[in-house]
Design a protein around this motif. Structure first.
Motif, PDB file in Angstrom:
ATOM      1  N   LEU A 135       0.823  -1.203   0.000  1.00 20.89           N
ATOM      2  CA  LEU A 135       0.000   0.000   0.000  1.00 20.89           C
ATOM      3  C   LEU A 135       0.863   1.261   0.000  1.00 20.89           C
ATOM      4  CD1 LEU A 135      -2.869  -1.105   2.396  1.00 20.89           C
ATOM      5  CD2 LEU A 135      -2.963  -0.816  -0.092  1.00 20.89           C
ATOM      6  N   LEU A 136       2.005   1.225   0.672  1.00 17.16           N
ATOM      7  CA  LEU A 136       2.923   2.363   0.608  1.00 17.16           C
ATOM      8  C   LEU A 136       3.489   2.511  -0.796  1.00 17.16           C
ATOM      9  CD1 LEU A 136       2.733   2.276   3.750  1.00 17.16           C
ATOM     10  CD2 LEU A 136       5.120   3.003   3.761  1.00 17.16           C
ATOM     11  N   SER A 137       3.789   1.392  -1.428  1.00 18.41           N
ATOM     12  CA  SER A 137       4.283   1.445  -2.803  1.00 18.41           C
ATOM     13  C   SER A 137       3.229   2.042  -3.728  1.00 18.41           C
ATOM     14  CB  SER A 137       4.667   0.036  -3.279  1.00 18.41           C
ATOM     15  OG  SER A 137       5.724  -0.489  -2.506  1.00 18.41           O
ATOM     16  N   ARG A 138       1.976   1.682  -3.494  1.00 14.99           N
ATOM     17  CA  ARG A 138       0.907   2.252  -4.312  1.00 14.99           C
ATOM     18  C   ARG A 138       0.784   3.749  -4.070  1.00 14.99           C
ATOM     19  NH1 ARG A 138      -5.649   0.802  -4.449  1.00 14.99           N
ATOM     20  NH2 ARG A 138      -6.159   2.557  -5.838  1.00 14.99           N
ATOM     21  N   MET A 139       0.902   4.191  -2.823  1.00 13.38           N
ATOM     22  CA  MET A 139       0.854   5.620  -2.523  1.00 13.38           C
ATOM     23  C   MET A 139       1.940   6.365  -3.286  1.00 13.38           C
ATOM     24  SD  MET A 139       0.188   5.466   1.574  1.00 13.38           S
ATOM     25  CE  MET A 139      -1.239   4.591   2.251  1.00 13.38           C
ATOM     26  N   ALA A 140       3.123   5.791  -3.323  1.00 13.74           N
ATOM     27  CA  ALA A 140       4.225   6.419  -4.056  1.00 13.74           C
ATOM     28  C   ALA A 140       3.912   6.479  -5.546  1.00 13.74           C
ATOM     29  CB  ALA A 140       5.517   5.645  -3.810  1.00 13.74           C
ATOM     30  N   ASP A 141       3.418   5.381  -6.098  1.00 11.31           N
ATOM     31  CA  ASP A 141       3.127   5.321  -7.525  1.00 11.31           C
ATOM     32  C   ASP A 141       2.042   6.328  -7.926  1.00 11.31           C
ATOM     33  OD1 ASP A 141       4.962   3.289  -7.791  1.00 11.31           O
ATOM     34  OD2 ASP A 141       3.468   1.674  -7.744  1.00 11.31           O
ATOM     35  N   GLU A 142       1.108   6.601  -7.020  1.00  7.21           N
ATOM     36  CA  GLU A 142      -0.031   7.451  -7.351  1.00  7.21           C
ATOM     37  C   GLU A 142       0.140   8.898  -6.882  1.00  7.21           C
ATOM     38  OE1 GLU A 142      -3.596   5.420  -6.098  1.00  7.21           O
ATOM     39  OE2 GLU A 142      -3.149   3.677  -7.350  1.00  7.21           O
ATOM     40  N   GLY A 143       1.327   9.229  -6.371  1.00  5.53           N
ATOM     41  CA  GLY A 143       1.643  10.623  -6.091  1.00  5.53           C
ATOM     42  C   GLY A 143       1.205  11.151  -4.744  1.00  5.53           C
ATOM     43  N   HIS A 144       0.878  10.271  -3.803  1.00  3.82           N
ATOM     44  CA  HIS A 144       0.495  10.716  -2.472  1.00  3.82           C
ATOM     45  C   HIS A 144       1.733  10.927  -1.608  1.00  3.82           C
ATOM     46  CE1 HIS A 144      -3.608   9.803  -3.551  1.00  3.82           C
ATOM     47  NE2 HIS A 144      -3.239   8.587  -3.921  1.00  3.82           N
ATOM     48  N   VAL A 145       1.590  11.699  -0.544  1.00  2.00           N
ATOM     49  CA  VAL A 145       2.668  11.933   0.403  1.00  2.00           C
ATOM     50  C   VAL A 145       2.474  11.002   1.595  1.00  2.00           C
ATOM     51  CG1 VAL A 145       3.601  13.596   2.076  1.00  2.00           C
ATOM     52  CG2 VAL A 145       3.127  14.305  -0.281  1.00  2.00           C
ATOM     53  N   VAL A 146       3.564  10.404   2.051  1.00  2.00           N
ATOM     54  CA  VAL A 146       3.528   9.537   3.228  1.00  2.00           C
ATOM     55  C   VAL A 146       4.304  10.205   4.346  1.00  2.00           C
ATOM     56  CG1 VAL A 146       4.263   7.329   4.206  1.00  2.00           C
ATOM     57  CG2 VAL A 146       3.205   7.397   1.945  1.00  2.00           C
ATOM     58  N   GLY A 147       3.646  10.408   5.478  1.00  2.00           N
ATOM     59  CA  GLY A 147       4.272  10.998   6.646  1.00  2.00           C
ATOM     60  C   GLY A 147       4.439   9.989   7.764  1.00  2.00           C
ATOM     61  N   ASN A 148       5.140  10.411   8.804  1.00  2.00           N
ATOM     62  CA  ASN A 148       5.499   9.565   9.949  1.00  2.00           C
ATOM     63  C   ASN A 148       4.499   9.785  11.081  1.00  2.00           C
ATOM     64  OD1 ASN A 148       6.777   8.605  12.381  1.00  2.00           O
ATOM     65  ND2 ASN A 148       8.771   8.746  11.381  1.00  2.00           N
ATOM     66  N   HIS A 149       3.868   8.711  11.545  1.00  2.00           N
ATOM     67  CA  HIS A 149       2.911   8.769  12.659  1.00  2.00           C
ATOM     68  C   HIS A 149       3.350   7.840  13.790  1.00  2.00           C
ATOM     69  CE1 HIS A 149      -0.783  10.253  14.263  1.00  2.00           C
ATOM     70  NE2 HIS A 149      -1.472   9.124  14.171  1.00  2.00           N
ATOM     71  N   THR A 150       4.650   7.670  13.921  1.00  2.14           N
ATOM     72  CA  THR A 150       5.314   6.782  14.885  1.00  2.14           C
ATOM     73  C   THR A 150       5.147   5.318  14.493  1.00  2.14           C
ATOM     74  OG1 THR A 150       3.497   6.433  16.495  1.00  2.14           O
ATOM     75  CG2 THR A 150       4.877   8.431  16.747  1.00  2.14           C
ATOM     76  N   TRP A 151       5.800   4.465  15.250  1.00  2.00           N
ATOM     77  CA  TRP A 151       5.752   3.029  14.977  1.00  2.00           C
ATOM     78  C   TRP A 151       4.473   2.393  15.513  1.00  2.00           C
ATOM     79  CZ3 TRP A 151       8.535  -0.109  11.950  1.00  2.00           C
ATOM     80  CH2 TRP A 151       8.347  -1.490  12.108  1.00  2.00           C
ATOM     81  N   SER A 152       4.133   2.658  16.766  1.00  2.00           N
ATOM     82  CA  SER A 152       3.042   1.922  17.423  1.00  2.00           C
ATOM     83  C   SER A 152       1.934   2.814  17.969  1.00  2.00           C
ATOM     84  CB  SER A 152       3.605   1.066  18.556  1.00  2.00           C
ATOM     85  OG  SER A 152       4.225   1.880  19.547  1.00  2.00           O
ATOM     86  N   HIS A 153       1.925   4.102  17.601  1.00  2.00           N
ATOM     87  CA  HIS A 153       0.883   5.048  18.001  1.00  2.00           C
ATOM     88  C   HIS A 153       0.804   5.236  19.521  1.00  2.00           C
ATOM     89  CE1 HIS A 153      -3.005   7.176  17.902  1.00  2.00           C
ATOM     90  NE2 HIS A 153      -2.808   7.309  16.606  1.00  2.00           N
ATOM     91  N   PRO A 154       1.927   5.503  20.187  1.00  2.00           N
ATOM     92  CA  PRO A 154       1.879   5.741  21.632  1.00  2.00           C
ATOM     93  C   PRO A 154       1.613   7.211  21.945  1.00  2.00           C
ATOM     94  CG  PRO A 154       4.144   5.833  20.915  1.00  2.00           C
ATOM     95  CD  PRO A 154       3.304   5.574  19.675  1.00  2.00           C
ATOM     96  N   LEU A 155       1.387   7.483  23.194  1.00  2.00           N
ATOM     97  CA  LEU A 155       1.284   8.862  23.677  1.00  2.00           C
ATOM     98  C   LEU A 155       2.705   9.339  23.949  1.00  2.00           C
ATOM     99  CD1 LEU A 155      -0.667  11.124  24.497  1.00  2.00           C
ATOM    100  CD2 LEU A 155      -0.704  10.148  26.790  1.00  2.00           C
ATOM    101  N   LEU A 156       3.262  10.111  23.034  1.00  2.00           N
ATOM    102  CA  LEU A 156       4.684  10.449  23.077  1.00  2.00           C
ATOM    103  C   LEU A 156       5.071  11.249  24.310  1.00  2.00           C
ATOM    104  CD1 LEU A 156       5.351  11.345  19.331  1.00  2.00           C
ATOM    105  CD2 LEU A 156       5.804   9.183  20.514  1.00  2.00           C
TER     106      LEU A 156
END
Length: 278
Positions: A135-156
């Protein structure tokens, strides 16, 4: 089976943190910063305990070594609050989706975006991205931006600096390997930011992006309510927050199919973040 356990645990975490997340969101939108939500609920019973992340040694000086001095991208300045809006002219706004990728809902969202030739920003959790790299590869192929939301979604804001770093680094690493380039944008889970989060994000070459319109889709308020929240909040420069994982996102999928063509018919241009805009 392990993928199913991961999805169950992630969904339970997000559902248990719903009320707390709303409080954190209100603080971020009001002042561009906040103390964050209360501690999320425990994972679902029977879920496997996650071992602590180890720092990956991922580019603590990520923007050096690109050849002759001045030719590489610059490290962002350390901010004291996240970016809430886009800059620029005209009826331009941004759609963002958190917590994925999810094998059920993310492809449907991508299909709708492709139908209308619209690009969006996906803030992914590394733990999920590791299972659904296609799905990340598809996002890249279709021109979307992928950002960082941490590894496991903790309360930082409740973690040590080293743990925060590990959460960010590990996700940077998997995004770069799968998406094809490192993430340039970061979003703190629950909208909970502090000085360490801003500092470490900047060290890794990322800008902190929050939101101005929260669809509150994780509360499953109904498709029509989500549509109304997005359309009522639409304005030049706004950043819309939705989710493509963390629970039943069928309402989010249906809402997007409704409000996206309506926004386009109203003259809005849906885009993705670029450094020169902020």
């Amino acid at each position: 089976m392990k993928k199913d356990q991961l999805l169950t645990r992630r969904r339970a975490l997000l559902a248990g943190a719903a009320a707390a997340g709303a409080a954190g969101t209100a603080g971020v939108l009001a002042a561009g910063r906040g103390h964050g939500p209360a501690r999320p609920a425990a994972p679902a019973a029977g879920a496997q305990a996650q071992s602590p992340l180890k720092p990956s040694a991922y580019r603590l000086q990520p923007l050096t070594g690109y050849g002759t001095p001045g030719t590489g991208p610059r490290r962002p300045a350390v901010r004291s609050e996240p970016i809430l809006r886009m800059s620029g002219r005209g009826r331009t706004m941004m759609l963002t989706f958190d917590d994925g990728p999810d094998p059920h809902y993310t492809p449907e969202i991508l299909d709708t975006l492709a139908e209308y030739d619209v690009h969006a920003t996906f803030f992914v959790c590394g733990e999920m991205a590791g299972y659904y790299k296609d799905l990340l590869s598809r996002m890249a192929d279709e021109g979307h931006v992928v950002g960082n939301h941490t590894w496991s979604h903790p309360l930082l804001t409740k973690l040590s600096r080293s743990r925060v770093r590990a959460e960010m680094e590990s996700t940077c690493e998997i995004v770069e390997k799968t998406y094809g380039e490192p993430p340039r944008w970061f979003r703190a889970p629950y909208g909970a930011w502090n000085r360490a989060v801003f500092q470490l994000g900047a060290e890794l070459g990322m800008e902190p992006l929050a939101w101005t319109v929260d669809s509150l889709d994780w509360t499953t308020p109904g498709t029509a309510t989500i549509v109304d929240r997005v359309e009522d909040g639409a304005a030049p420069g706004v950043v819309v927050l939705s989710h493509d994982a963390g629970g039943d996102r069928s309402q989010t999928v249906r809402a997007l199919r409704t409000y996206l063509p309506q926004l386009l018919d109203s003259g809005y241009h849906l885009t993705v973040p670029r450094r020169q805009q902020v």
